[in-house]
Enzyme design. Structure first.
Site, PDB file in Angstrom:
ATOM      1  N   ASN A   1       0.872  -1.180   0.000  1.00 17.13           N
ATOM      2  CA  ASN A   1       0.000   0.000   0.000  1.00 17.13           C
ATOM      3  C   ASN A   1       0.909   1.230   0.000  1.00 17.13           C
ATOM      4  O   ASN A   1       1.514   1.555   1.012  1.00 17.13           O
ATOM      5  CB  ASN A   1      -0.876  -0.036   1.269  1.00 17.13           C
ATOM      6  CG  ASN A   1      -1.685   1.232   1.459  1.00 17.13           C
ATOM      7  OD1 ASN A   1      -1.785   2.072   0.557  1.00 17.13           O
ATOM      8  ND2 ASN A   1      -2.265   1.392   2.642  1.00 17.13           N
ATOM      9  N   TRP A   2       0.983   1.891  -1.158  1.00 15.03           N
ATOM     10  CA  TRP A   2       1.931   3.013  -1.275  1.00 15.03           C
ATOM     11  C   TRP A   2       1.400   4.294  -0.630  1.00 15.03           C
ATOM     12  O   TRP A   2       2.107   5.273  -0.540  1.00 15.03           O
ATOM     13  CB  TRP A   2       2.248   3.276  -2.748  1.00 15.03           C
ATOM     14  CG  TRP A   2       3.027   2.179  -3.397  1.00 15.03           C
ATOM     15  CD1 TRP A   2       3.422   0.988  -2.845  1.00 15.03           C
ATOM     16  CD2 TRP A   2       3.528   2.179  -4.737  1.00 15.03           C
ATOM     17  NE1 TRP A   2       4.124   0.252  -3.760  1.00 15.03           N
ATOM     18  CE2 TRP A   2       4.202   0.949  -4.934  1.00 15.03           C
ATOM     19  CE3 TRP A   2       3.465   3.083  -5.794  1.00 15.03           C
ATOM     20  CZ2 TRP A   2       4.817   0.622  -6.135  1.00 15.03           C
ATOM     21  CZ3 TRP A   2       4.074   2.755  -7.005  1.00 15.03           C
ATOM     22  CH2 TRP A   2       4.741   1.540  -7.162  1.00 15.03           C
ATOM     23  N   LYS A   3       0.129   4.286  -0.277  1.00 12.61           N
ATOM     24  CA  LYS A   3      -0.498   5.495   0.293  1.00 12.61           C
ATOM     25  C   LYS A   3      -0.246   6.676  -0.652  1.00 12.61           C
ATOM     26  O   LYS A   3      -0.191   6.478  -1.861  1.00 12.61           O
ATOM     27  CB  LYS A   3       0.023   5.732   1.714  1.00 12.61           C
ATOM     28  CG  LYS A   3      -0.102   4.459   2.570  1.00 12.61           C
ATOM     29  CD  LYS A   3       0.119   4.668   4.025  1.00 12.61           C
ATOM     30  CE  LYS A   3      -0.057   3.341   4.762  1.00 12.61           C
ATOM     31  NZ  LYS A   3       0.085   3.460   6.202  1.00 12.61           N
TER      32      LYS A   3
ATOM     33  N   HIS B   1      -9.378   1.267   5.124  1.00 16.65           N
ATOM     34  CA  HIS B   1      -8.091   1.443   5.807  1.00 16.65           C
ATOM     35  C   HIS B   1      -8.266   2.414   6.974  1.00 16.65           C
ATOM     36  O   HIS B   1      -9.067   3.351   6.894  1.00 16.65           O
ATOM     37  CB  HIS B   1      -7.053   1.972   4.819  1.00 16.65           C
ATOM     38  CG  HIS B   1      -5.673   1.985   5.386  1.00 16.65           C
ATOM     39  ND1 HIS B   1      -5.219   2.977   6.217  1.00 16.65           N
ATOM     40  CD2 HIS B   1      -4.659   1.097   5.270  1.00 16.65           C
ATOM     41  CE1 HIS B   1      -3.980   2.701   6.582  1.00 16.65           C
ATOM     42  NE2 HIS B   1      -3.616   1.563   6.016  1.00 16.65           N
TER      43      HIS B   1
ATOM     44  N   GLU C   1      -6.584   4.838   7.974  1.00 20.38           N
ATOM     45  CA  GLU C   1      -6.400   6.262   7.631  1.00 20.38           C
ATOM     46  C   GLU C   1      -7.653   6.832   6.988  1.00 20.38           C
ATOM     47  O   GLU C   1      -7.989   8.003   7.187  1.00 20.38           O
ATOM     48  CB  GLU C   1      -5.168   6.426   6.726  1.00 20.38           C
ATOM     49  CG  GLU C   1      -3.881   6.271   7.520  1.00 20.38           C
ATOM     50  CD  GLU C   1      -2.726   5.673   6.753  1.00 20.38           C
ATOM     51  OE1 GLU C   1      -2.741   5.673   5.506  1.00 20.38           O
ATOM     52  OE2 GLU C   1      -1.784   5.172   7.410  1.00 20.38           O
TER      53      GLU C   1
ATOM     54  N   GLU D   1      -5.332  -4.952  10.817  1.00 16.31           N
ATOM     55  CA  GLU D   1      -4.338  -3.895  10.989  1.00 16.31           C
ATOM     56  C   GLU D   1      -4.607  -3.130  12.286  1.00 16.31           C
ATOM     57  O   GLU D   1      -5.414  -2.190  12.288  1.00 16.31           O
ATOM     58  CB  GLU D   1      -4.397  -2.916   9.817  1.00 16.31           C
ATOM     59  CG  GLU D   1      -4.025  -3.521   8.495  1.00 16.31           C
ATOM     60  CD  GLU D   1      -3.387  -2.479   7.573  1.00 16.31           C
ATOM     61  OE1 GLU D   1      -2.307  -2.755   7.051  1.00 16.31           O
ATOM     62  OE2 GLU D   1      -3.974  -1.400   7.391  1.00 16.31           O
TER      63      GLU D   1
ATOM     64  N   GLY E   1       2.505   2.258  10.846  1.00 14.86           N
ATOM     65  CA  GLY E   1       3.472   3.343  10.698  1.00 14.86           C
ATOM     66  C   GLY E   1       4.201   3.714  11.977  1.00 14.86           C
ATOM     67  O   GLY E   1       4.829   4.779  12.045  1.00 14.86           O
TER      68      GLY E   1
ATOM     69  N   SER F   1       3.482  -2.107  10.448  1.00 13.26           N
ATOM     70  CA  SER F   1       4.926  -2.171  10.707  1.00 13.26           C
ATOM     71  C   SER F   1       5.545  -3.524  10.352  1.00 13.26           C
ATOM     72  O   SER F   1       6.425  -4.024  11.058  1.00 13.26           O
ATOM     73  CB  SER F   1       5.232  -1.789  12.161  1.00 13.26           C
ATOM     74  OG  SER F   1       4.854  -0.441  12.397  1.00 13.26           O
TER      75      SER F   1
ATOM     76  N   GLY G   1       2.921  -1.059   4.358  1.00 10.61           N
ATOM     77  CA  GLY G   1       2.995   0.367   4.024  1.00 10.61           C
ATOM     78  C   GLY G   1       4.445   0.774   3.806  1.00 10.61           C
ATOM     79  O   GLY G   1       5.023   0.555   2.742  1.00 10.61           O
ATOM     80  N   GLY G   2       5.063   1.338   4.846  1.00  7.36           N
ATOM     81  CA  GLY G   2       6.408   1.913   4.736  1.00  7.36           C
ATOM     82  C   GLY G   2       7.434   0.997   4.073  1.00  7.36           C
ATOM     83  O   GLY G   2       8.198   1.455   3.203  1.00  7.36           O
TER      84      GLY G   2
HETATM   85  P1  PGA Z   1       2.947   0.318   7.730  1.00 14.98           P
HETATM   86  O1  PGA Z   1       1.485   0.547   7.109  1.00 14.98           O
HETATM   87  O2  PGA Z   1       3.484  -0.953   7.140  1.00 14.98           O
HETATM   88  O3  PGA Z   1       3.744   1.527   7.314  1.00 14.98           O
HETATM   89  O4  PGA Z   1       2.778   0.216   9.201  1.00 14.98           O
HETATM   90  C1  PGA Z   1       0.609  -0.523   6.938  1.00 14.98           C
HETATM   91  C2  PGA Z   1      -0.688  -0.035   6.345  1.00 14.98           C
HETATM   92  O5  PGA Z   1      -1.096   1.091   6.652  1.00 14.98           O
HETATM   93  O6  PGA Z   1      -1.334  -0.739   5.559  1.00 14.98           O
END
Ligand code: PGA
Length: 256
Positions: free
Chosen positions: A9-11, A96, A98, A168, A174, A214, A235-236
């Site tokens: 997930n590149w956001k 998600h 966010e 999640e 994050g 994470s 994500g990251g």
């Molecule tokens: P993260 O994000 O790996 O940076 O914790 C995961 C996500 O939001 O799907």
């Protein structure tokens, strides 16, 4: 043996040209044959360039990070399921945390989005997870069940086969503080119990449930070692070629 599903997930990261260069490089770094299913979910603006850079026979599939439930109309700023299908998307991340916390998304809207995705042949990746306050007050299972109920209730058993669920925990996203394998396994069990009770034990067993929050090249192996965890939403760590390629090859070598 099940095939692990790894979703990046590149956001809101990477322009269309940066994204194309990234996947071009990533594709070269992946092992030739591997039992892992890989999905990248770039921003809407990069879907076309990523699709072109991957080419028609790439093992990397395309996903989107959101959609709106109507097919078309006066919905300024929104993108629909048919538009995403037309760009070659196979998956769409929905609900998600966010989107829930920053953009006010709620379970009833997420439910409509899931239905729209299914109608147009997109596989929803439904994200659910508890906040830190919910975990610390022993309300994790209740929070998960409420989100699952609100977004999945009423779906036909056949529809459930297309749905991926991503556990999640909000406090792990994050933050560099991933859930332990034990915490993730317990939450995945709760999710499977809900699926078994609402639909059937067979649907619960077949469901693909990912862990997200994470995930790194260091912790992916321990997470995937449990037969409760079918893959990861990342994500990251998916924004760097090295770490994404390492996660993909660890997942491929384990063949969960
Ligand atoms: P993260 O994000 O790996 O940076 O914790 C995961 C996500 O939001 O799907």
């Amino acid at each position: 043996m099940r095939t692990a599903l790894i979703v990046g997930n590149w956001k809101m990261n990477k322009t269309a040209s940066e994204a194309a260069a990234f996947v071009h490089e990533l594709a070269k770094r992946l092992p030739a044959s591997s039992s892992v299913e890989l999905v990248v979910a770039p921003p809407f603006t990069a879907l076309e360039s990523v699709r072109a850079a991957l080419g028609p026979s790439s093992p990397i599939q395309l996903g989107a990070q959101n959609l709106f439930w109507e097919d078309h109309g006066a919905y300024t700023g929104e993108v629909s399921a048919p538009m995403l299908r037309d760009l070659g998307c196979r998956y769409v991340i929905l609900g998600h945390s966010e989107r829930r916390t920053l953009f006010g998304e709620q379970d009833d809207g997420i439910h409509k989005k899931i239905r729209a995705a299914l109608t147009h042949g997109l596989r929803p990746i439904l994200c659910v997870g508890e906040s830190l306050a919910q975990r610390e007050s022993g309300k994790t299972d209740g929070a998960l069940t409420q989100q699952l109920k609100g977004s999945l209730a009423g779906l036909a058993p056949q529809a459930m086969a297309a749905i991926v669920i991503a556990y999640e925990p909000v406090w792990a996203i994050g933050t560099g503080r991933a859930a332990t394998t034990e915490q993730a396994v317990a939450a995945h069990r709760t999710i499977r119990e809900f699926l078994a009770g609402t639909w059937s034990p067979a649907i619960a067993k077949a469901a693909r449930i990912l862990y997200g929050g994470s995930v790194t090249p260091q912790n992916i192996e321990s997470l995937l070692q449990s037969d409760q965890i079918d893959g990861a939403l990342i994500g990251g760590a998916c924004l760097q070629i090295d770490s994404f390629a390492t996660i993909a090859s660890v997942a491929g070598s384990l063949g969960v």
